[in-house]
Design an enzyme around this catalytic site. Sequence first.
Site, PDB file in Angstrom:
ATOM      1  CD  GLU A   1      -2.872  -1.149   2.389  1.00 38.45           C
ATOM      2  OE1 GLU A   1      -2.746  -0.296   3.284  1.00 38.45           O
ATOM      3  OE2 GLU A   1      -3.783  -1.995   2.387  1.00 38.45           O
ATOM      4  CG  ASN A  40      -0.539  -7.125  -1.308  1.00 34.23           C
ATOM      5  OD1 ASN A  40      -1.129  -7.773  -2.180  1.00 34.23           O
ATOM      6  ND2 ASN A  40      -1.007  -7.004  -0.074  1.00 34.23           N
ATOM      7  CG  HIS A  91      -9.692  -5.519   0.757  1.00 36.58           C
ATOM      8  ND1 HIS A  91     -10.011  -6.681   1.426  1.00 36.58           N
ATOM      9  CD2 HIS A  91      -8.373  -5.313   0.980  1.00 36.58           C
ATOM     10  CE1 HIS A  91      -8.926  -7.159   2.028  1.00 36.58           C
ATOM     11  NE2 HIS A  91      -7.915  -6.342   1.767  1.00 36.58           N
ATOM     12  CD  GLU A 151      -4.594  -7.985   1.847  1.00 41.02           C
ATOM     13  OE1 GLU A 151      -5.449  -7.202   2.324  1.00 41.02           O
ATOM     14  OE2 GLU A 151      -3.371  -7.800   1.961  1.00 41.02           O
ATOM     15  CG  ASP A 197     -12.642  -8.643   1.815  1.00 38.61           C
ATOM     16  OD1 ASP A 197     -12.486  -7.670   1.053  1.00 38.61           O
ATOM     17  OD2 ASP A 197     -12.209  -8.662   2.988  1.00 38.61           O
TER      18      ASP A 197
HETATM   19  C1  XIL Z   1      -6.196  -6.349   8.368  1.00 38.69           C
HETATM   20  C2  XIL Z   1      -6.437  -7.510   9.326  1.00 38.69           C
HETATM   21  O1  XIL Z   1      -7.271  -8.463   8.717  1.00 38.69           O
HETATM   22  C3  XIL Z   1      -7.079  -6.986  10.595  1.00 38.69           C
HETATM   23  O2  XIL Z   1      -7.222  -8.026  11.561  1.00 38.69           O
HETATM   24  C4  XIL Z   1      -6.228  -5.864  11.189  1.00 38.69           C
HETATM   25  O3  XIL Z   1      -6.868  -5.316  12.321  1.00 38.69           O
HETATM   26  C5  XIL Z   1      -5.989  -4.775  10.152  1.00 38.69           C
HETATM   27  O4  XIL Z   1      -5.417  -5.339   8.993  1.00 38.69           O
HETATM   28  N1  XIL Z   1      -4.869  -4.651   3.760  1.00 38.69           N
HETATM   29  C6  XIL Z   1      -3.872  -5.471   4.211  1.00 38.69           C
HETATM   30  C7  XIL Z   1      -4.121  -6.374   5.366  1.00 38.69           C
HETATM   31  O5  XIL Z   1      -2.817  -5.546   3.567  1.00 38.69           O
HETATM   32  O6  XIL Z   1      -2.949  -6.545   6.141  1.00 38.69           O
HETATM   33  C8  XIL Z   1      -5.215  -5.843   6.246  1.00 38.69           C
HETATM   34  O7  XIL Z   1      -5.481  -6.816   7.259  1.00 38.69           O
HETATM   35  C9  XIL Z   1      -6.447  -5.549   5.416  1.00 38.69           C
HETATM   36  C10 XIL Z   1      -6.141  -4.489   4.400  1.00 38.69           C
END
Ligand code: XIL
Length: 385
Positions: free
Chosen positions: A148, A189, A225, A256, A258
């Site tokens: 990020e 990422n 996301h 990741e 969702d």
């Molecule tokens: C999130 C975790 O799932 C949570 O438990 C934590 O509180 C915050 O981070 N992007 C990422 C992940 O790269 O590391 C994040 O994970 C979600 C967003």
Amino acid sequence: MRLLAPVAALLAVHGASAQLHQLAVAAGKMYFGSATDNGELNDAAYVRILTDPNEFGQTTPGNGQKWQYTQPSRGSFSYSSGDQIANFAKTNNMILRCHTLVWHSQLPSWVSSGSWTKEQLTSIIETHIANVAGHYRGQCYAWDVVNEALNEDGTFRTSVFYTVLGESFIPIAFKAAAAADPDAKLYYNDYNIENTGAKQAATLRIIGSIKQAGGRIDGVGMQAHLIVGSTPSQRNLEAAMNSYVAAGASEVTYTELDIRFSSLPPTAAGLRTQADDYATVTRACLAVDACIGITIWDFTDKYSWIPNTFPGQGAALLYDENFSKKPAWTAVSTVLAAAATGGPGPSTTLTTVTTTTTTGAPAPTCTAAKWGQCGGDGWTGCTIA
Ligand code: XIL
């Protein structure tokens, strides 16, 4: 595609309910995986599903390898949380993606609030990576080396790393990771880089700058996301992945995934739209050879991070809070099964999806809560995480 005999037999018996990792592998991918976290591993019903080798072949620690856990104070390294997940992966024969080395978030204040010279912060990054990636050397299929680094408009995000070192912190981190774990695939990422646009174009520049500095980058991780009804089209998803490959990434993956509802509870029609959105992402990965697999950011709504970070939103995963498979699970399974048996898969979505464009919208100024983040395609909330 040649139909593998065991898969043919499997599909004959189970049809679309054959399981995700098994189908993904039969379709030519490396894995279908799920992130997990330490607390959840005490939930027997949860662990039964996560450890089903046909369902999930890969995992990622949701938290335990982040800087706040691995080097909470300077020079003091702790691997207990990360090791628990790494050992869990090993015991269950799952591919481990390691996450993450350099990130502005979940970064202890001794790093973020220090006033460093370039030399000092370079050494802090190098020491962190030498220790953490060195500790996990040989265990990680891949590392998310930098996470990020970009704003939505493609400029670099303000962080201690960027403020002190400019964009050079990225090649510094990739070179340190390559030295610490030569066999791990090294990834950049980020979120909202699944679609084409300013942030995707900036990701191409990051790939170029790492290579130009003599570093190695192997892959781009698209967090994905996403928001129900605003998932990018398959065409755009493919275009973004193909652009990373053209820029020199040898692989890409959804790290990741969702797809959340912006308001709850979901309606039956909403669950169908979510299923279509998951099917679109799955089809896009199947259509691009360099897309090696898909990781969902945990598999059950019971343990999703979304409600904590985006209050009032959620129901983003393939299993509900009671471990029942949602329509989205069936959609992913069906698309993978079609690819595994050589079919094209359902080519039209069941629901018409409108894509929200935020171009020209006034920039919101709010700030995400601690550990929160902004984003998701179509997101109109906070701009500062
Ligand atoms: C999130 C975790 O799932 C949570 O438990 C934590 O509180 C915050 O981070 N992007 C990422 C992940 O790269 O590391 C994040 O994970 C979600 C967003």
